[in-house]
Scaffold this active site. Structure first.
Site, short mmCIF file in Angstrom:
data_model
loop_
_atom_site.label_atom_id
_atom_site.label_comp_id
_atom_site.label_asym_id
_atom_site.label_seq_id
_atom_site.Cartn_x
_atom_site.Cartn_y
_atom_site.Cartn_z
N HIS A 1 -6.65 14.28 -25.56
CA HIS A 1 -6.24 13.49 -24.59
C HIS A 1 -6.70 11.97 -24.68
O HIS A 1 -7.63 11.50 -25.05
CB HIS A 1 -7.10 13.88 -23.20
CG HIS A 1 -6.50 15.30 -22.44
ND1 HIS A 1 -5.70 16.13 -23.19
CD2 HIS A 1 -6.77 16.11 -21.73
CE1 HIS A 1 -5.31 16.96 -22.46
NE2 HIS A 1 -6.23 17.10 -21.76
N GLY B 1 -4.35 21.08 -23.01
CA GLY B 1 -4.94 21.12 -21.83
C GLY B 1 -4.20 22.07 -20.88
O GLY B 1 -4.80 22.81 -19.96
N ARG C 1 1.76 14.40 -19.28
CA ARG C 1 1.51 15.24 -20.38
C ARG C 1 2.34 14.90 -21.54
O ARG C 1 3.63 14.32 -21.29
CB ARG C 1 2.19 16.79 -20.15
CG ARG C 1 1.97 17.72 -21.24
CD ARG C 1 0.51 18.31 -21.29
NE ARG C 1 -0.08 18.89 -19.91
CZ ARG C 1 -1.26 19.08 -19.66
NH1 ARG C 1 -2.07 18.75 -20.43
NH2 ARG C 1 -1.53 19.77 -18.82
N GLN D 1 -2.11 13.21 -22.06
CA GLN D 1 -2.52 14.58 -22.17
C GLN D 1 -2.14 15.67 -23.06
O GLN D 1 -0.72 15.80 -22.86
CB GLN D 1 -3.00 15.11 -20.80
CG GLN D 1 -4.10 14.28 -20.01
CD GLN D 1 -4.48 14.92 -18.85
OE1 GLN D 1 -4.24 13.96 -17.70
NE2 GLN D 1 -4.71 16.08 -18.56
N GLN E 1 -10.03 17.50 -26.53
CA GLN E 1 -10.08 17.85 -25.13
C GLN E 1 -10.78 19.19 -25.19
O GLN E 1 -11.34 19.82 -24.40
CB GLN E 1 -8.65 18.07 -24.60
CG GLN E 1 -8.14 18.51 -23.59
CD GLN E 1 -8.18 19.99 -23.61
OE1 GLN E 1 -7.81 20.58 -24.53
NE2 GLN E 1 -8.48 20.86 -22.57
N CYS F 1 -11.46 17.87 -18.46
CA CYS F 1 -11.70 17.12 -19.68
C CYS F 1 -11.39 15.65 -19.88
O CYS F 1 -12.06 14.89 -20.22
CB CYS F 1 -10.64 17.80 -20.60
SG CYS F 1 -9.12 18.19 -20.01
N1 HSE Z 1 -6.39 20.02 -16.74
C1 HSE Z 1 -6.49 19.29 -18.12
C2 HSE Z 1 -5.12 19.37 -18.59
C3 HSE Z 1 -7.28 20.42 -18.88
O1 HSE Z 1 -3.98 19.98 -17.99
O2 HSE Z 1 -5.01 18.50 -19.42
C4 HSE Z 1 -8.55 20.86 -18.45
O3 HSE Z 1 -9.52 20.06 -18.08
#
Ligand code: HSE
Length: 370
Positions: free
Chosen positions: A275, A167, A268, A163, A351, A136
């Site tokens: 995101h 996700g 995160r 993010q 996302q 994403c």
């Molecule tokens: N890996 C991404 C995340 C989500 O953890 O935000 C999927 O693409």
């Protein structure tokens, strides 16, 4: 009419995909069968025209083999279990997948058609069958700066990400809410106007984040009132797997002849489903800022160029604005003090839409055109 099999329509990405396919009346072009890993034989709850009224078994290789296209949002474990077996059984159809399992396979194409439709078309002419949605963050970044990439203006990029909980998955989003509630219920039980005691309240919040009853079985750590500077597994080189994907996938999407180095720190944060990324873009040469703006704006219809001022950035360049929205806001675009070839930018995107479901449904239309 093409026979389309859909697996994983009930999960979070699957639900967003179903909403988008319904909104765009995609189902009318296909005879659709919905497959389920747990409810074969039950009534199909999706009101899609031309669809099989009964759910089929998602592990039934002979039923899957009858499809011209299988589109799965079921996840990597399903892909691992079924894809090779289906190929071995002689499946000649197209496999469109949201999971990362096959992304870097030699014969698989990462699909992001506003950026790499030429790569997708060439793959179809070469009889390639596996078309996989990208990570994403990578897809959202490439849509945002597609104009700079297409004009071959980029020497390297750093992408520092912010993010959202989505996700990580639906349970994680739920856990973020529980974490917020756990803290706010406790510190605001006797009143909400706490500014006079705010330093003591902050100490109490810290204690609550470490409380044995604090809900963290999914994230493992507090995300509420905090951030987590690691996403996905650890690699030997010190990167997280999420950070590794930026360079590997972006260059595969572009089929770059010369690798564009991309690296950064993936973090995160407590946004729900969008995101964000702060980009430093090293340009190959000094390009005037108005030309840069035009390149970014004109690349695709989803980019929303946000003027570099405070009020526009606060209003339009946020996860709150981008949520549920196919627009890709790009702003904070300015030359950096580092020198005239260093460009600053910030971008946000949903996302679950462009980051997951949208490239998959658009691939169905590319197959119809083929
Ligand atoms: N890996 C991404 C995340 C989500 O953890 O935000 C999927 O693409």
């Amino acid at each position: 009419m093409m026979k389309l099999g859909i697996v994983g329509w009930r999960g979070m990405v699957g639900q967003v995909l179903m909403e988008r396919m319904t909104a765009e009346a995609d189902f009318k072009h296909f005879e659709t069968t919905f497959f389920s890993t747990s409810q074969k034989g039950e009534t199909n709850p999706i009101k899609a025209p031309n669809s099989n009224p009964v759910l089929q078994d998602a592990y039934d290789i002979s039923a899957l083999k009858q499809m011209d296209v299988i589109l799965t949002c079921q996840g990597g474990d399903y892909t691992k279990k079924v894809h090779a077996e289906l190929k071995a059984a002689g499946f000649k159809g197209f496999w469109i997948d949201a999971a990362s399992t096959l992304r870097m396979e030699k014969d698989a194409v990462i699909i992001l058609d506003p950026v790499n439709k030429n790569v997708i078309k060439t793959a179809l002419l070469n009889n390639q069958k596996e078309f996989i949605g990208g990570n994403c963050t990578v897809s959202l970044m490439m849509l945002a700066i597609g104009g700079l990439l297409e004009s071959d203006s980029v020497e390297w990029i750093t992408s520092m990400t912010y993010q959202a909980a989505s996700g990580a998955g639906a349970r994680h989003m739920n856990e973020l809410l529980k974490q917020m509630k756990f803290v706010t219920d406790a510190v605001m039980s006797e009143g909400e106007n706490l500014s006079d005691q705010i330093l003591q309240v902050e100490k109490n919040v810290k204690v609550l984040l470490g409380d044995p009853k604090f809900p963290k079985e999914n994230f493992g750590y507090p995300l509420a009132f905090n951030l987590l500077p690691w996403i996905d597994s650890e690699l030997d080189n010190g990167q997280s797997k999420e950070e590794w994907k930026a360079c590997a996938e972006a260059n595969k999407i572009l089929q770059s002849k010369t690798l564009i180095p991309i690296d950064g720190t993936c973090v995160r944060v407590s946004a729900m489903r969008c995101h964000s990324q702060a980009l430093t873009i090293k340009l190959k040469k000094d390009i005037p800022i108005d030309e840069i703006e035009s390149m970014i704006r004109e690349h695709n219809q989803w980019v929303k160029f946000i003027p570099n001022n405070k009020s526009s950035s606060m209003e339009f360049l946020t996860p709150e604005y981008a949520s549920g929205n196919l627009e890709i806001p790009v702003g904070r675009v300015r030359k950096m003090n580092l020198g005239p070839t260093y460009l600053n930018a910030f971008t946000v995107g949903d996302q679950l839409l462009w980051g997951a479901a949208e490239p998959l449904r658009r691939m169905l239309h590319i197959l119809l055109e083929h």
